[in-house]
Design a protein around this motif. Structure first.
Motif, PDB file in Angstrom:
ATOM      1  N   PRO A  42       2.347   5.687  -3.015  1.00 48.44           N
ATOM      2  CA  PRO A  42       2.701   5.344  -4.401  1.00 48.44           C
ATOM      3  C   PRO A  42       1.577   5.702  -5.379  1.00 48.44           C
ATOM      4  O   PRO A  42       0.398   5.505  -5.089  1.00 48.44           O
ATOM      5  CB  PRO A  42       2.927   3.834  -4.344  1.00 48.44           C
ATOM      6  N   LEU A  43       1.966   6.195  -6.546  1.00 48.70           N
ATOM      7  CA  LEU A  43       0.999   6.487  -7.591  1.00 48.70           C
ATOM      8  C   LEU A  43       0.590   5.220  -8.343  1.00 48.70           C
ATOM      9  O   LEU A  43      -0.535   5.116  -8.831  1.00 48.70           O
ATOM     10  CB  LEU A  43       1.586   7.482  -8.597  1.00 48.70           C
ATOM     11  N   ILE A  44       1.514   4.280  -8.481  1.00 52.02           N
ATOM     12  CA  ILE A  44       1.314   3.078  -9.286  1.00 52.02           C
ATOM     13  C   ILE A  44       1.692   1.877  -8.430  1.00 52.02           C
ATOM     14  O   ILE A  44       2.760   1.881  -7.809  1.00 52.02           O
ATOM     15  CB  ILE A  44       2.191   3.120 -10.557  1.00 52.02           C
ATOM     16  N   SER A  45       0.832   0.869  -8.373  1.00 55.58           N
ATOM     17  CA  SER A  45       1.120  -0.266  -7.503  1.00 55.58           C
ATOM     18  C   SER A  45       1.049  -1.626  -8.195  1.00 55.58           C
ATOM     19  O   SER A  45       1.429  -2.624  -7.609  1.00 55.58           O
ATOM     20  CB  SER A  45       0.166  -0.262  -6.303  1.00 55.58           C
ATOM     21  N   HIS A  46       0.563  -1.714  -9.431  1.00 56.47           N
ATOM     22  CA  HIS A  46       0.419  -3.025 -10.072  1.00 56.47           C
ATOM     23  C   HIS A  46       1.711  -3.490 -10.737  1.00 56.47           C
ATOM     24  O   HIS A  46       1.876  -4.677 -11.008  1.00 56.47           O
ATOM     25  CB  HIS A  46      -0.723  -3.021 -11.096  1.00 56.47           C
ATOM     26  N   ILE A  47       2.616  -2.558 -11.008  1.00 55.97           N
ATOM     27  CA  ILE A  47       3.970  -2.901 -11.438  1.00 55.97           C
ATOM     28  C   ILE A  47       4.919  -1.961 -10.714  1.00 55.97           C
ATOM     29  O   ILE A  47       4.509  -0.933 -10.168  1.00 55.97           O
ATOM     30  CB  ILE A  47       4.176  -2.796 -12.972  1.00 55.97           C
ATOM     31  N   TYR A  48       6.207  -2.300 -10.710  1.00 56.38           N
ATOM     32  CA  TYR A  48       7.207  -1.437 -10.093  1.00 56.38           C
ATOM     33  C   TYR A  48       7.712  -0.425 -11.118  1.00 56.38           C
ATOM     34  O   TYR A  48       8.054  -0.780 -12.257  1.00 56.38           O
ATOM     35  CB  TYR A  48       8.364  -2.269  -9.550  1.00 56.38           C
ATOM     36  N   SER A 100       8.039  -2.478  -1.869  1.00 52.96           N
ATOM     37  CA  SER A 100       8.803  -3.727  -1.880  1.00 52.96           C
ATOM     38  C   SER A 100       9.856  -3.822  -0.791  1.00 52.96           C
ATOM     39  O   SER A 100      10.175  -4.917  -0.327  1.00 52.96           O
ATOM     40  CB  SER A 100       9.493  -3.909  -3.237  1.00 52.96           C
ATOM     41  N   GLY A 101      10.437  -2.691  -0.422  1.00 57.66           N
ATOM     42  CA  GLY A 101      11.588  -2.714   0.475  1.00 57.66           C
ATOM     43  C   GLY A 101      12.874  -3.136  -0.213  1.00 57.66           C
ATOM     44  O   GLY A 101      13.929  -3.206   0.418  1.00 57.66           O
ATOM     45  N   ASP A 102      12.813  -3.397  -1.519  1.00 61.24           N
ATOM     46  CA  ASP A 102      13.990  -3.837  -2.278  1.00 61.24           C
ATOM     47  C   ASP A 102      14.534  -2.673  -3.105  1.00 61.24           C
ATOM     48  O   ASP A 102      13.778  -1.960  -3.774  1.00 61.24           O
ATOM     49  CB  ASP A 102      13.640  -4.992  -3.215  1.00 61.24           C
ATOM     50  N   THR A 103      15.835  -2.525  -3.106  1.00 64.29           N
ATOM     51  CA  THR A 103      16.484  -1.407  -3.779  1.00 64.29           C
ATOM     52  C   THR A 103      16.098  -1.287  -5.246  1.00 64.29           C
ATOM     53  O   THR A 103      15.950  -0.177  -5.761  1.00 64.29           O
ATOM     54  CB  THR A 103      18.016  -1.557  -3.663  1.00 64.29           C
ATOM     55  N   HIS A 104      15.942  -2.407  -5.926  1.00 64.26           N
ATOM     56  CA  HIS A 104      15.731  -2.376  -7.369  1.00 64.26           C
ATOM     57  C   HIS A 104      14.263  -2.539  -7.761  1.00 64.26           C
ATOM     58  O   HIS A 104      13.957  -2.628  -8.961  1.00 64.26           O
ATOM     59  CB  HIS A 104      16.562  -3.457  -8.053  1.00 64.26           C
ATOM     60  N   LEU A 105      13.352  -2.554  -6.779  1.00 63.90           N
ATOM     61  CA  LEU A 105      11.917  -2.647  -7.070  1.00 63.90           C
ATOM     62  C   LEU A 105      11.228  -1.430  -6.447  1.00 63.90           C
ATOM     63  O   LEU A 105      10.806  -1.445  -5.301  1.00 63.90           O
ATOM     64  CB  LEU A 105      11.340  -3.949  -6.512  1.00 63.90           C
ATOM     65  N   ARG A 106      11.129  -0.381  -7.235  1.00 66.19           N
ATOM     66  CA  ARG A 106      10.747   0.924  -6.710  1.00 66.19           C
ATOM     67  C   ARG A 106       9.328   1.312  -7.132  1.00 66.19           C
ATOM     68  O   ARG A 106       8.703   0.641  -7.948  1.00 66.19           O
ATOM     69  CB  ARG A 106      11.769   1.965  -7.202  1.00 66.19           C
ATOM     70  N   ASN A 107       8.830   2.402  -6.572  1.00 68.65           N
ATOM     71  CA  ASN A 107       7.498   2.892  -6.899  1.00 68.65           C
ATOM     72  C   ASN A 107       7.515   4.411  -7.019  1.00 68.65           C
ATOM     73  O   ASN A 107       8.157   5.112  -6.247  1.00 68.65           O
ATOM     74  CB  ASN A 107       6.466   2.452  -5.858  1.00 68.65           C
ATOM     75  N   VAL A 108       6.793   4.902  -8.023  1.00 67.03           N
ATOM     76  CA  VAL A 108       6.742   6.332  -8.313  1.00 67.03           C
ATOM     77  C   VAL A 108       5.822   7.047  -7.325  1.00 67.03           C
ATOM     78  O   VAL A 108       4.766   6.543  -6.950  1.00 67.03           O
ATOM     79  CB  VAL A 108       6.251   6.554  -9.757  1.00 67.03           C
ATOM     80  N   LYS A 109       6.238   8.256  -6.934  1.00 68.01           N
ATOM     81  CA  LYS A 109       5.453   9.119  -6.059  1.00 68.01           C
ATOM     82  C   LYS A 109       5.461  10.550  -6.596  1.00 68.01           C
ATOM     83  O   LYS A 109       6.180  10.869  -7.546  1.00 68.01           O
ATOM     84  CB  LYS A 109       6.005   9.095  -4.631  1.00 68.01           C
ATOM     85  N   MET A 110       4.696  11.409  -5.934  1.00 65.53           N
ATOM     86  CA  MET A 110       4.597  12.793  -6.353  1.00 65.53           C
ATOM     87  C   MET A 110       4.203  13.647  -5.164  1.00 65.53           C
ATOM     88  O   MET A 110       3.465  13.207  -4.281  1.00 65.53           O
ATOM     89  CB  MET A 110       3.534  12.915  -7.444  1.00 65.53           C
ATOM     90  N   THR A 111       4.697  14.879  -5.135  1.00 64.35           N
ATOM     91  CA  THR A 111       4.242  15.838  -4.134  1.00 64.35           C
ATOM     92  C   THR A 111       4.406  17.248  -4.690  1.00 64.35           C
ATOM     93  O   THR A 111       5.145  17.464  -5.669  1.00 64.35           O
ATOM     94  CB  THR A 111       5.010  15.676  -2.811  1.00 64.35           C
TER      95      THR A 111
END
Length: 366
Positions: A46-52, A337-348
């Motif tokens: 994840p690029l960002i972890s302090h908020i979803y 989170s493992g929750d459908t509505h609490l996601r995290n941004v990534k990049m490749t």
């Protein structure tokens, strides 16, 4: 990719613990994968972890990378196929000095309470720059619970943004994405099921009950089309009547509604490469990020294949941007989170082949 996947085991473990603590998710710690398993299962961290965050639209403005995601929050709304539990209310903007930098959170750039016409569900946004002004395009449900597209204006790419008092006239559905081609700016949008695009098939909003599937075409009919319009000179309105986008198979026939592996669901994005226009999108319930190529920003676009295979979590939504001569895809999953509505941004990193096709990316490693 070496950008994030090379993060040390200790650093990833520490970040995961901090996230669980700050988000009140301690009770989920024993349910998640171990750090070692996570590191070996996902292509990128994840690029960002302090908020979803989710639905990242990435751009380069003034030599710096800016990310415009949606901001996922815990919701008491029951999960359903209309996406009611995706109950986001504001937007944060993030910047990166280089592709290897940690994203900087510039705080809340726009809140639903600052949008006179909007009621709830500030879903996936995008941004554009023209003549030193910055424009944030976003969907939200109005006070009749119909999705409209809005625009807010700021003097800086990180905001804050001031919303126009009314939605864009004639707008509907979700997922605005703006593509600049020379002096012209085009806005693409649309999403079926909870995004309500299927309810506008006649040109008027059809209220046929709570089912998000009620107004879909039959499986053997052409799939519902995403929409496009050139923006007005002031960037605040459609500059022309919206047009439907055709996505065709290799034989020149429209992709059918029953072809869930290839048909458009949501998350339109356009980039240009080698003189061609690339229209990419999510297939929704089959979880691919697919793409098609055309000779005009209006299409038609011919289906080519899959850019990004399914991620962990129900949705995916992406953007594609060139940075310092290389191409990258920004996307999201639910690793934190493992929750459908609490996601995290990534990049490749993304690779165009010599023939113009795009190499398929596996976001989850075996």
């Amino acid at each position: 990719m070496n950008l994030k996947s090379s993060t040390s085991l200790i650093a990833l473990s520490t970040a995961s613990i901090l996230l669980l603590s700050s988000c009140g998710k301690q009770e989920k710690a024993e349910e998640t994968e171990t750090v070692e398993e996570t590191k070996s299962s996902f292509l990128s961290a994840p690029l960002i972890s302090h908020i979803y965050t989710a639905d990242p639209s990435a751009h380069v403005f003034n030599g710096k990378i800016y990310i415009y995601p949606s901001h996922d929050v815990a919701s008491v709304v029951e999960e359903d196929d209309s996406g009611a539990h995706f109950n986001m209310r504001d937007y944060h903007v993030f910047s990166m000095e280089t592709i290897d930098s940690e994203p900087v959170d510039h705080g809340v750039a726009l809140d639903v309470d600052d949008v006179p016409w909007a009621k709830r569900q500030m879903w996936a946004p995008d941004a554009a720059e023209k003549d030193g002004k910055y424009y944030l395009y976003f969907p939200a449900k109005d006070h009749d619970d119909i999705f409209r597209l809005g625009v807010a204006v700021g003097d800086n790419p990180e905001g804050p943004f001031e919303a126009q008092p009314e939605p864009i006239k004639g707008s509907y559905s979700i997922d605005p994405a703006v593509f600049q081609d020379g002096n012209n700016y085009y806005i693409y949008w649309g999403g079926i099921w909870g995004g309500q695009l299927q309810k506008w098939r006649t040109g008027e909003y059809l209220s046929t009950g709570d089912s998000p599937y009620a107004d879909e075409p039959a499986d053997d009919e052409p799939a519902i089309s995403p929409m496009v319009a050139k923006l007005s000179d002031n960037m605040l309105e459609f500059g022309e009547s919206p047009k439907k986008i055709e996505i065709l198979d290799q034989d020149g026939m429209p992709i059918l509604a029953g072809d869930h592996e290839r048909r458009f669901f949501e998350a339109a994005w356009v980039h240009q490469y080698g003189g061609k226009y690339y229209f990419s999108y999510s297939t929704g319930d089959t979880h691919n990020i697919a793409y098609a190529i055309g000779d005009s920003p209006y299409g038609p676009f011919t289906y080519q294949g899959v850019i990004l295979k399914p991620v962990q979590g129900w949705t995916n939504h992406h953007s594609i941007v060139e940075v310092a001569g290389k191409w990258y895809i920004f996307y999201h999953d639910t690793e934190l989170s493992g929750d459908t509505h609490l996601r995290n941004v990534k990049m490749t990193e993304l690779t165009h082949n010599s023939d113009g096709t795009i190499q398929t990316i596996e976001p989850i490693l075996e």
